[in-house]
Write a protein that holds these residues in place. Structure first.
Motif, PDB file in Angstrom:
ATOM      1  N   ARG A   1      36.226  20.009  18.981  1.00 28.19           N
ATOM      2  CA  ARG A   1      35.784  19.035  20.053  1.00 28.19           C
ATOM      3  C   ARG A   1      35.188  20.112  21.269  1.00 28.19           C
ATOM      4  NH1 ARG A   1      41.347  15.912  20.785  1.00 28.19           N
ATOM      5  NH2 ARG A   1      41.895  17.623  19.718  1.00 28.19           N
ATOM      6  N   ASP A   2      34.398  20.054  21.881  1.00 25.80           N
ATOM      7  CA  ASP A   2      33.781  20.718  23.198  1.00 25.80           C
ATOM      8  C   ASP A   2      34.913  20.642  24.214  1.00 25.80           C
ATOM      9  OD1 ASP A   2      31.718  22.143  22.088  1.00 25.80           O
ATOM     10  OD2 ASP A   2      30.399  20.491  22.320  1.00 25.80           O
ATOM     11  N   ALA A   3      35.020  21.684  24.819  1.00 24.51           N
ATOM     12  CA  ALA A   3      36.040  22.013  26.206  1.00 24.51           C
ATOM     13  C   ALA A   3      35.334  23.136  26.699  1.00 24.51           C
ATOM     14  CB  ALA A   3      37.187  21.885  25.660  1.00 24.51           C
ATOM     15  N   ALA A   4      35.460  23.275  28.111  1.00 28.81           N
ATOM     16  CA  ALA A   4      35.227  24.269  29.051  1.00 28.81           C
ATOM     17  C   ALA A   4      36.062  24.685  30.280  1.00 28.81           C
ATOM     18  CB  ALA A   4      33.900  24.133  29.612  1.00 28.81           C
ATOM     19  N   VAL A   5      36.307  25.923  30.720  1.00 25.42           N
ATOM     20  CA  VAL A   5      37.253  26.507  31.662  1.00 25.42           C
ATOM     21  C   VAL A   5      36.451  27.081  32.627  1.00 25.42           C
ATOM     22  CG1 VAL A   5      39.476  26.137  30.191  1.00 25.42           C
ATOM     23  CG2 VAL A   5      38.188  28.327  30.489  1.00 25.42           C
ATOM     24  N   LEU A   6      36.859  27.126  33.904  1.00 29.01           N
ATOM     25  CA  LEU A   6      36.583  28.088  34.828  1.00 29.01           C
ATOM     26  C   LEU A   6      37.663  29.366  34.622  1.00 29.01           C
ATOM     27  CD1 LEU A   6      35.331  26.302  37.976  1.00 29.01           C
ATOM     28  CD2 LEU A   6      34.102  27.252  36.193  1.00 29.01           C
ATOM     29  N   VAL A   7      37.192  30.622  34.799  1.00 28.42           N
ATOM     30  CA  VAL A   7      37.953  31.633  35.247  1.00 28.42           C
ATOM     31  C   VAL A   7      37.566  32.008  36.715  1.00 28.42           C
ATOM     32  CG1 VAL A   7      38.510  33.933  34.424  1.00 28.42           C
ATOM     33  CG2 VAL A   7      37.784  32.600  32.728  1.00 28.42           C
ATOM     34  N   PRO A   8      38.546  31.446  37.511  1.00 26.36           N
ATOM     35  CA  PRO A   8      38.130  31.575  38.980  1.00 26.36           C
ATOM     36  C   PRO A   8      38.735  32.831  39.701  1.00 26.36           C
ATOM     37  CG  PRO A   8      39.608  29.529  38.299  1.00 26.36           C
ATOM     38  CD  PRO A   8      39.720  30.490  37.389  1.00 26.36           C
ATOM     39  N   ILE A   9      37.808  33.295  40.470  1.00 19.81           N
ATOM     40  CA  ILE A   9      38.228  34.755  41.070  1.00 19.81           C
ATOM     41  C   ILE A   9      38.072  34.657  42.318  1.00 19.81           C
ATOM     42  CG2 ILE A   9      37.390  37.160  41.099  1.00 19.81           C
ATOM     43  CD1 ILE A   9      35.912  36.936  38.425  1.00 19.81           C
ATOM     44  N   ILE A  10      39.147  34.931  42.970  1.00 18.81           N
ATOM     45  CA  ILE A  10      39.052  35.123  44.704  1.00 18.81           C
ATOM     46  C   ILE A  10      39.225  36.499  44.911  1.00 18.81           C
ATOM     47  CG2 ILE A  10      40.949  34.849  46.411  1.00 18.81           C
ATOM     48  CD1 ILE A  10      41.751  32.253  45.222  1.00 18.81           C
ATOM     49  N   THR A  11      38.334  36.754  46.253  1.00 24.74           N
ATOM     50  CA  THR A  11      38.434  38.074  46.579  1.00 24.74           C
ATOM     51  C   THR A  11      39.087  38.091  47.889  1.00 24.74           C
ATOM     52  OG1 THR A  11      36.389  38.630  45.588  1.00 24.74           O
ATOM     53  CG2 THR A  11      37.008  40.149  47.083  1.00 24.74           C
ATOM     54  N   ARG A  12      40.092  39.208  48.153  1.00 25.69           N
ATOM     55  CA  ARG A  12      40.671  39.163  49.347  1.00 25.69           C
ATOM     56  C   ARG A  12      40.553  40.775  49.707  1.00 25.69           C
ATOM     57  NH1 ARG A  12      46.313  35.841  47.864  1.00 25.69           N
ATOM     58  NH2 ARG A  12      45.340  33.813  47.850  1.00 25.69           N
ATOM     59  N   GLY A  13      39.748  41.091  50.459  1.00 24.65           N
ATOM     60  CA  GLY A  13      39.478  42.380  50.922  1.00 24.65           C
ATOM     61  C   GLY A  13      38.757  43.173  49.832  1.00 24.65           C
ATOM     62  N   ASP A  14      39.516  44.071  49.096  1.00 28.27           N
ATOM     63  CA  ASP A  14      39.098  44.863  48.185  1.00 28.27           C
ATOM     64  C   ASP A  14      39.839  44.621  46.813  1.00 28.27           C
ATOM     65  OD1 ASP A  14      37.455  46.403  49.687  1.00 28.27           O
ATOM     66  OD2 ASP A  14      39.093  48.137  50.083  1.00 28.27           O
ATOM     67  N   ASP A  15      40.667  43.544  47.077  1.00 24.15           N
ATOM     68  CA  ASP A  15      41.610  42.922  45.926  1.00 24.15           C
ATOM     69  C   ASP A  15      40.966  41.872  45.276  1.00 24.15           C
ATOM     70  OD1 ASP A  15      43.319  45.178  46.356  1.00 24.15           O
ATOM     71  OD2 ASP A  15      44.545  44.046  47.758  1.00 24.15           O
ATOM     72  N   HIS A  16      41.321  41.323  44.044  1.00 28.47           N
ATOM     73  CA  HIS A  16      40.744  40.347  43.340  1.00 28.47           C
ATOM     74  C   HIS A  16      41.874  39.649  42.643  1.00 28.47           C
ATOM     75  CE1 HIS A  16      36.596  41.512  43.971  1.00 28.47           C
ATOM     76  NE2 HIS A  16      37.102  42.843  43.566  1.00 28.47           N
ATOM     77  N   HIS A  17      41.813  38.485  42.858  1.00 28.28           N
ATOM     78  CA  HIS A  17      43.045  37.635  42.117  1.00 28.28           C
ATOM     79  C   HIS A  17      42.209  36.444  41.241  1.00 28.28           C
ATOM     80  CE1 HIS A  17      44.623  39.199  45.776  1.00 28.28           C
ATOM     81  NE2 HIS A  17      45.836  38.980  45.357  1.00 28.28           N
ATOM     82  N   LEU A  18      43.171  35.912  40.352  1.00 27.31           N
ATOM     83  CA  LEU A  18      42.743  34.741  39.210  1.00 27.31           C
ATOM     84  C   LEU A  18      43.457  33.602  39.552  1.00 27.31           C
ATOM     85  CD1 LEU A  18      42.048  36.761  36.086  1.00 27.31           C
ATOM     86  CD2 LEU A  18      40.569  36.295  37.779  1.00 27.31           C
ATOM     87  N   VAL A  19      42.915  32.395  39.614  1.00 27.51           N
ATOM     88  CA  VAL A  19      43.635  31.147  39.754  1.00 27.51           C
ATOM     89  C   VAL A  19      44.043  30.716  38.481  1.00 27.51           C
ATOM     90  CG1 VAL A  19      43.383  28.904  40.759  1.00 27.51           C
ATOM     91  CG2 VAL A  19      42.164  30.887  41.798  1.00 27.51           C
ATOM     92  N   PHE A  20      45.205  30.385  38.351  1.00 27.05           N
ATOM     93  CA  PHE A  20      45.627  29.565  37.088  1.00 27.05           C
ATOM     94  C   PHE A  20      46.495  28.300  37.415  1.00 27.05           C
ATOM     95  CE2 PHE A  20      45.742  34.097  36.220  1.00 27.05           C
ATOM     96  CZ  PHE A  20      45.550  34.316  34.784  1.00 27.05           C
ATOM     97  N   THR A  21      46.524  27.413  36.493  1.00 25.13           N
ATOM     98  CA  THR A  21      47.232  26.059  36.575  1.00 25.13           C
ATOM     99  C   THR A  21      48.314  26.187  35.699  1.00 25.13           C
ATOM    100  OG1 THR A  21      45.780  25.061  35.198  1.00 25.13           O
ATOM    101  CG2 THR A  21      45.249  24.899  37.167  1.00 25.13           C
ATOM    102  N   LYS A  22      49.562  25.794  36.175  1.00 18.75           N
ATOM    103  CA  LYS A  22      50.501  25.495  35.290  1.00 18.75           C
ATOM    104  C   LYS A  22      50.339  23.828  34.779  1.00 18.75           C
ATOM    105  CE  LYS A  22      55.371  26.146  34.453  1.00 18.75           C
ATOM    106  NZ  LYS A  22      56.852  26.753  35.012  1.00 18.75           N
TER     107      LYS A  22
END
Length: 199
Positions: A19-40
């Protein structure tokens, strides 16, 4: 963060009965730093309860394509509106043990508060790229799978969360594309097929 390598990557597509599925790998930028958004994932869900995931889910007939699936699901799960999502690339499609073929889209998203849909998401975790690429926070194991043979399972442990499973596999490819992180050649341990997962 190597945006050019992410954008230039030519992703491998899968064909099959999954079955087809899709996700986002969401990137947040804070200044020079990067973060990823995950769900639990919520504990009451039938598939992968309590596990860390990227926002996403199964394709619906109304979705124009898999990118639309990823955006719709992210909106439903954490309130990330489609117009806020800037897709910058794709990772390889991956199969899951629950018979999905998942297409991950890498995207820039705003640094703001997101709201979990409690029907599907227990909480939202924003984890820094610096912590995810710290090898002190990474380990892996090899075990035999009844259908897939010997498989390597990745574990990223950051801020009390453990990212593993299909999301861990996506994260490995993302980190190797977007940063100078390299997966260690050797696994940390080999375990029996029915061993408990160390989460």
């Amino acid at each position: 963060m190597d945006w050019e390598r992410v954008m230039a990557h030519e992703p491998a597509a899968l064909d099959g009965e999954e079955r087809d599925a899709a996700v986002l790998v969401p990137i947040i930028t804070r200044g020079d730093d990067h973060h990823l958004v995950f769900t639990k994932r919520a504990d009451h869900l039938g598939e992968h309860p309590g596990q860390m995931s990227f926002p996403g889910g199964g394709r619906e007939p109304s979705d124009a394509d898999l990118e639309a699936t990823a955006k719709r699901e992210a909106d439903e799960e954490i309130g990330l509106r489609p117009e806020e999502v800037e897709v910058v690339g794709r990772l390889d499609d991956i199969p899951t043990v629950t018979d999905y073929r998942v297409r991950p889209f890498v995207a820039r998203v705003p640094d703001r508060e997101y709201t979990p849909d409690e029907r599907e998401v227990a909480e939202i975790a924003v984890l820094s790229l610096d912590d995810l690429t710290d090898l002190d926070n990474y380990e892996s194991e090899r075990r035999d799978h009844q259908h897939h043979g010997a498989i390597r399972i990745h574990f990223f442990r950051v801020d009390g969360y453990t990212v593993w499973g299909a999301t861990g596999r996506m994260l490995v490819q993302f980190l190797e594309l977007a940063t100078d992180w390299e997966m260690p050649e050797e696994v940390d341990r080999v375990v029996d097929p029915d061993a408990e997962f160390p989460v």
